[in-house]
Design an enzyme around this catalytic site. Structure first.
Site, mmCIF file in Angstrom:
data_model
loop_
_atom_site.group_PDB
_atom_site.id
_atom_site.type_symbol
_atom_site.label_atom_id
_atom_site.label_comp_id
_atom_site.label_asym_id
_atom_site.label_seq_id
_atom_site.Cartn_x
_atom_site.Cartn_y
_atom_site.Cartn_z
ATOM 1 N N ILE A 172 41.163 35.495 39.657
ATOM 2 C CA ILE A 172 40.730 35.337 41.033
ATOM 3 C C ILE A 172 39.270 35.742 41.144
ATOM 4 O O ILE A 172 38.892 36.827 40.694
ATOM 5 C CB ILE A 172 41.587 36.202 41.981
ATOM 6 C CG1 ILE A 172 43.070 35.812 41.870
ATOM 7 C CG2 ILE A 172 41.114 36.087 43.413
ATOM 8 C CD1 ILE A 172 44.017 36.768 42.593
ATOM 9 N N SER A 173 38.414 34.865 41.693
ATOM 10 C CA SER A 173 36.991 35.132 41.911
ATOM 11 C C SER A 173 36.302 35.445 40.580
ATOM 12 O O SER A 173 36.193 34.579 39.719
ATOM 13 C CB SER A 173 36.830 36.261 42.935
ATOM 14 O OG SER A 173 35.479 36.407 43.312
ATOM 15 N N SER A 174 35.857 36.683 40.359
ATOM 16 C CA SER A 174 35.257 37.027 39.070
ATOM 17 C C SER A 174 36.229 36.735 37.935
ATOM 18 O O SER A 174 35.841 36.276 36.857
ATOM 19 C CB SER A 174 34.858 38.506 39.049
ATOM 20 O OG SER A 174 34.323 38.875 37.799
ATOM 21 N N HIS A 313 37.072 32.337 50.792
ATOM 22 C CA HIS A 313 37.046 32.786 49.402
ATOM 23 C C HIS A 313 38.360 33.441 48.987
ATOM 24 O O HIS A 313 38.831 33.229 47.869
ATOM 25 C CB HIS A 313 35.893 33.763 49.201
ATOM 26 C CG HIS A 313 35.688 34.187 47.785
ATOM 27 N ND1 HIS A 313 35.324 33.307 46.784
ATOM 28 C CD2 HIS A 313 35.825 35.412 47.169
ATOM 29 C CE1 HIS A 313 35.221 33.951 45.629
ATOM 30 N NE2 HIS A 313 35.522 35.226 45.842
#
Length: 446
Positions: A172-174, A313
């Site tokens: 997730i994300s990074s 996001h």
């Protein structure tokens, strides 16, 4: 008047103690020697065999191998862990940790159901973001976080005899960005990945030591599919084996890693997979979702992309992990028996020269039942030896051969086809095989 001490009265006690000590010294020496000999028989702590962790709880593993960026390793092993289990690497977001990923997703409960192992890498640098930008991180074996994560995977496969053909990454994300990086650096390690709110491999690349790339996060970096694909291929020069499948998730209102990164990832991974950028299938599995599949129409297409209308996001929600497992092919209690097709048809064509040939083979499911996992059996003519192939794994190289599906083409829906092929040397007979079986069922030819 105080009594006068009489030294002569202490001498017998002192003499007795000295005599006792003299008698004990040989015993103490013998004890030390015995202990030293016993210690010599025990393995040193650093060479102790790796031990499985406690089940049904999040456990930390230390001393797992090369770890240049000082990552921490957390592991969840279900009580019902299966023999030769699959491994899912679940990678956290910036400011998060391995335990946060464990608590914030349901991969552990799904592991209880399906018997796989979940590995949670955890960053220790102050940003708590994974390194997806340095030159070291963007090449195979270059250093930084990917090397540490690879060491963790190696520890798990050694300790649990895990299935090296079923190692997956999701983040997730990074962690989504790291999923892209892991699949680029180690295509021979991962079967598939699923990235939630990420960016393409090498989009975040920097050379000044910065962890952040504003152009990439802002969605202003665009490249051709080939340019994106070359960045992945250059991470492991010379590699020509199969590439991991990729599932991509992104919200249209993402204000951290802007939505154009969704399309750029599709460009990159369709090019890496060598499939068309035109979707083979488009549907709406849930209100506000648009799912496109590239290079195939089934649940394990080479590339699958899910766009979430009006979502920002932080798009990950409960239930999405189950869809990830479906894409990975792990949503079954164990290795499923290969279903028998109602009917099948195989066509084969040969292009021959001097002492070599290439054979193109098309498998069509002419029945009414979807084939999930297949093995095509055939006999190549005497004098032919397979030297390479695509779309399947071929064993042995001569005589009665079995072609087993690749990670990306194991599903054949009714009426659908899969194309594979091989190269072979020959001693004069360059004919194509004359008969085929699919999962043991004889197929029509033509």
């Amino acid at each position: 008047m105080p009594a006068t001490p009489h030294p002569s009265t202490r001498r017998p006690l002192r003499s007795t103690l000295l005599a006792l000590l003299a008698g004990l010294l040989p015993l103490l020496a013998a004890t030390v020697l015995t202990a030293s000999a016993a210690a010599a028989r025990e393995p040193a702590r650093d060479s102790a065999p790796e031990k499985a962790v406690a089940t049904a709880t999040l456990a930390e593993v230390t001393d797992f191998g090369t770890n240049p960026s000082n990552l921490r390793m957390y592991l969840y092993v279900p009580e019902s862990v299966r023999p030769n289990p699959a491994v899912v690497v679940a990678v956290h977001w910036c400011t998060g940790s391995g335990p946060d990923m464990y608590n914030g997703t349901e991969y552990d409960t799904l592991a209880d159901q399906y018997g796989f192992i979940v590995l949670y890498p955890s960053v220790t640098r102050s940003s708590k973001c994974f390194d997806v930008s340095s030159p070291q991180a963007l090449r195979r074996g270059g250093g930084s976080d990917p090397v540490g994560i690879k060491s963790m995977i190696d520890w798990v496969t050694r300790t649990y005899d895990a299935d090296t053909g079923r190692v997956f990454a999701t983040g997730i994300s990074s962690g989504a960005m790291m999923t892209n990086v892991l699949l680029g650096d180690y295509p021979d390690v991962f079967a598939a990945g699923a990235a939630f709110s990420g960016v393409p491999f090498a989009c975040f690349a920097t050379t000044d030591g910065s962890e952040w790339n504003s152009n990439c996060s802002g969605g202003t970096i665009t490249r051709t599919p080939k340019e994106w694909g070359d960045l992945v291929r250059n991470a492991y020069p010379g590699y020509s084996g199969p590439r991991p499948r990729m599932q991509i998730w992104h919200g249209t209102e993402d204000d951290v890693l802007r939505y154009p990164n969704f399309g750029e990832q599709i460009k990159q991974w369709t090019n890496v997979q060598g499939v068309s950028q035109t979707p083979a299938a488009t549907d709406t599995p849930q209100s506000g979702w648009i799912r496109t599949r590239y290079g195939g129409t089934g649940d394990q297409a080479p590339v699958e992309a899910v766009s979430l209308q009006g979502v920002g996001h932080n798009l990950y929600a409960h239930g999405m992990a189950s869809r990830v497992l479906t894409f990975f092919g792990l949503d079954k209690p164990g290795p499923a028996p290969q279903p028998q097709p109602g009917a099948c048809k195989v066509t084969a064509a040969v292009n021959a020269w001097n002492t070599g040939l290439t054979a193109s083979v098309t498998i069509t499911n002419t029945g009414t039942t979807t084939v999930n996992g297949w093995k095509l059996g055939f006999t190549i003519p005497a004098g032919q030896t397979i030297t390479g192939g695509w779309g399947a794994t071929y064993t042995p190289s001569s005589g009665s051969v079995t072609a087993a599906n690749a990670s990306y083409n194991g599903t054949i829906a009714p009426g659908a086809s899969v194309s594979i092929g091989y190269q072979a040397g020959h001693g004069g007979n360059s004919a194509a095989p004359a008969a085929f079986t699919l999962n043991g069922t004889a197929c029509a030819t033509g």
